[in-house]
Design a protein around this motif. Structure first.
Motif, PDB file in Angstrom:
ATOM      1  N   ILE A  63      -0.837   6.075  -1.623  1.00  0.00           N
ATOM      2  CA  ILE A  63      -1.207   6.328  -3.018  1.00  0.00           C
ATOM      3  C   ILE A  63      -2.690   6.695  -3.042  1.00  0.00           C
ATOM      4  O   ILE A  63      -3.533   5.904  -2.647  1.00  0.00           O
ATOM      5  CB  ILE A  63      -0.966   5.096  -3.917  1.00  0.00           C
ATOM      6  N   PRO A  64      -2.993   7.922  -3.476  1.00  0.00           N
ATOM      7  CA  PRO A  64      -4.399   8.345  -3.497  1.00  0.00           C
ATOM      8  C   PRO A  64      -5.089   7.915  -4.785  1.00  0.00           C
ATOM      9  O   PRO A  64      -4.424   7.680  -5.804  1.00  0.00           O
ATOM     10  CB  PRO A  64      -4.295   9.867  -3.452  1.00  0.00           C
ATOM     11  N   TYR A  72      -0.060   1.970 -10.721  1.00  0.00           N
ATOM     12  CA  TYR A  72       0.263   3.393 -10.617  1.00  0.00           C
ATOM     13  C   TYR A  72       1.779   3.601 -10.610  1.00  0.00           C
ATOM     14  O   TYR A  72       2.327   4.423 -11.346  1.00  0.00           O
ATOM     15  CB  TYR A  72      -0.379   3.999  -9.348  1.00  0.00           C
ATOM     16  N   LEU A  73       2.478   2.826  -9.738  1.00  0.00           N
ATOM     17  CA  LEU A  73       3.937   3.001  -9.627  1.00  0.00           C
ATOM     18  C   LEU A  73       4.633   2.691 -10.947  1.00  0.00           C
ATOM     19  O   LEU A  73       5.540   3.409 -11.384  1.00  0.00           O
ATOM     20  CB  LEU A  73       4.503   2.102  -8.523  1.00  0.00           C
ATOM     21  N   LEU A  78       6.733   1.542   3.289  1.00  0.00           N
ATOM     22  CA  LEU A  78       5.346   1.134   3.508  1.00  0.00           C
ATOM     23  C   LEU A  78       4.477   2.028   2.654  1.00  0.00           C
ATOM     24  O   LEU A  78       4.497   3.255   2.807  1.00  0.00           O
ATOM     25  CB  LEU A  78       4.980   1.287   4.987  1.00  0.00           C
ATOM     26  N   ILE A  79       3.725   1.421   1.736  1.00  0.00           N
ATOM     27  CA  ILE A  79       2.873   2.199   0.834  1.00  0.00           C
ATOM     28  C   ILE A  79       1.416   1.872   1.145  1.00  0.00           C
ATOM     29  O   ILE A  79       0.928   0.778   0.848  1.00  0.00           O
ATOM     30  CB  ILE A  79       3.201   1.882  -0.638  1.00  0.00           C
ATOM     31  N   LEU A  80       0.743   2.819   1.778  1.00  0.00           N
ATOM     32  CA  LEU A  80      -0.662   2.615   2.099  1.00  0.00           C
ATOM     33  C   LEU A  80      -1.496   2.938   0.874  1.00  0.00           C
ATOM     34  O   LEU A  80      -1.099   3.746   0.028  1.00  0.00           O
ATOM     35  CB  LEU A  80      -1.063   3.510   3.277  1.00  0.00           C
ATOM     36  N   THR A  90       4.211  12.073  -5.941  1.00  0.00           N
ATOM     37  CA  THR A  90       4.891  12.008  -4.639  1.00  0.00           C
ATOM     38  C   THR A  90       5.183  10.580  -4.182  1.00  0.00           C
ATOM     39  O   THR A  90       6.291  10.305  -3.722  1.00  0.00           O
ATOM     40  CB  THR A  90       4.042  12.723  -3.550  1.00  0.00           C
ATOM     41  N   PRO A  91       4.208   9.657  -4.285  1.00  0.00           N
ATOM     42  CA  PRO A  91       4.516   8.306  -3.794  1.00  0.00           C
ATOM     43  C   PRO A  91       5.741   7.705  -4.490  1.00  0.00           C
ATOM     44  O   PRO A  91       6.576   7.071  -3.841  1.00  0.00           O
ATOM     45  CB  PRO A  91       3.247   7.509  -4.134  1.00  0.00           C
ATOM     46  N   TYR A  92       5.865   7.957  -5.769  1.00  0.00           N
ATOM     47  CA  TYR A  92       7.021   7.451  -6.508  1.00  0.00           C
ATOM     48  C   TYR A  92       8.305   8.096  -5.981  1.00  0.00           C
ATOM     49  O   TYR A  92       9.329   7.437  -5.793  1.00  0.00           O
ATOM     50  CB  TYR A  92       6.843   7.747  -7.999  1.00  0.00           C
TER      51      TYR A  92
END
Lengths: 269, 269
Positions: free
Chosen positions: A138-139, A186-187, A165-167, A149-151
């Motif tokens: 997550i930026p 964010y998510l 794995l969410i960095l 994108t992360p979602y």
């Protein structure tokens, strides 16, 4: 023939340096270091210089990305250069790029691998590493733009029952580390917008902080609740479990304080 | 309160041991070691004892799985025990199980992370680690039974355009390592049976051997051709690329000798 050795520093401090890495750095003609591709807690170039007993050249992003690591290649061309980098080397594209340039210039390249958050976070979570799907970072939102994108990666992994794995981003220039709280918020905000269920407030998530250090914080719970929790240590990472094997569920109870009720909160997908 | 420290040995030899791991092992009351969860080249308990300057107790599978690591827990309960394991600790379920037992017995647990094939193989391949999907291991067929899970995992990753890290079995009792050739022949044989396209002979694959050592063999090519190639070093690993970014394609040309023609051989899915 010249030689370039990439040496991983591991996760934090000086203690993650592999014995072989220390030996190669002590024996090298020149030692370079970068600290911008990944966060390193309890670490400083000065401490490294003291350990090695020799000067270390700290490279900035501009030295590698704009100048293509010219200084490193010059040193490697005429002898043995060691390039020390956070985590396991060659995960960052900028390292791969430097390796290719070195090979094309006829320089021999060796790699001393070290611990990486890619295996450390999954393994310490009690979940099974081979059940992880695609990883995502997550930026920090730039100029108000928040990529989704992360979602999407999370949703896709969950649909296959896989863990994610969410960095969390690290801004080397500002020395700013994203927190579990910020990542989960964010998510949850993307969930509110898209409503596809991947980040419902009741979905189980894990927050990890200080991985690689003597005291690691691991706490699990419903995303909505965990998004209000403060983790003290750095760096921080999120894991969202997919389908749980009963051995994994038992591990989450003991390691992350997840209650039996929370384990039943949600089903993947 | 007693203490149990898991220390990763990294990928091979003694050189992968992190400085902190060496220090903790030297300062421990008892040091234990297992070598059956993952292959370690160029390594022996005797070499480790010499490095540490103290005796090391080698544990067998039966000591951990059947006896639940009783010896380790007893030593940790009354002082500081260090348990040294191949790769990064806690990836093997047997380590997680021991950790949970220790915590339940009131023993403090610390982990010294080290290099793992889970990050080393992807990173050294030139492919981007965040584009890898689920990992899978090809087991030695037991009593003629060949599970098709590895093929299914590969097919699913490819359908999402993701790369697949395929670990190859290691039989600690027989000291037998599966080769790239055997792994690819397995995949091609499942393809012949199922015909779903994941392991067509013309699909691009990479073979890696000796990851973690000074000389790493990386060769890429069509599966059918690569399945006839001999790799000298150990351990061996397969990576099957999904969709390639042009930076990855360029890296495969230089690092794995993949021709421009082979890069265009196949499309994922």
């Amino acid at each position: 023939m010249g030689k370039l050795v990439f040496v991983g520093l591991g996760l934090r401090g000086l203690g993650g340096i592999p014995l072989e890495g220390l030996e190669k750095a002590r024996g090298a003609d020149r030692v370079f270091l970068e600290l911008y591709t990944s966060p390193m807690a309890d670490f400083s170039p000065e401490k490294l210089e003291k350990l090695l007993g020799k000067p270390v050249t700290l490279l900035r992003r501009v030295d590698l990305e704009d100048e293509g690591g010219r200084k490193v290649l010059e040193a490697a061309g005429g002898g043995c250069a060691v390039f020390m980098v956070p985590g396991d080397p060659l995960i960052a594209t900028t390292h791969v790029d430097l390796k290719l340039r070195a090979l094309k210039a006829g320089v021999k390249v060796e790699v001393v691998h070290a611990a990486s958050i890619y295996s450390a976070a999954p393994s310490i979570s009690g979940l099974q590493i081979y059940k992880f799907g695609k990883t995502v970072t997550i930026p920090f939102p730039s100029s108000g733009y928040t990529p989704e994108t992360p979602y999407e990666v999370l949703r896709e992994n969950l649909s296959r029952g896989l863990h994610t794995l969410i960095l969390l981003d690290y801004d080397a220039e500002k020395g700013r580390w994203m927190t579990v709280k910020e990542g989960l918020q964010y998510l949850l905000s993307v969930e509110e917008k898209r409503g596809e269920g991947a980040a419902r407030p009741e979905r189980l998530a894990l927050g990890l902080a200080g991985v690689g250090g003597p005291d690691v914080e691991i706490r699990g719970g419903a995303m909505g609740r965990l998004a209000k929790a403060d983790f003290k240590l750095k760096p921080q990472t999120i894991i969202v479990p997919g389908s749980l094997h009963f051995v994994e569920a038992e591990a989450l109870k003991v390691l992350a304080g997840v209650s039996a009720e929370e384990l039943n909160l949600e089903s993947p997908g």
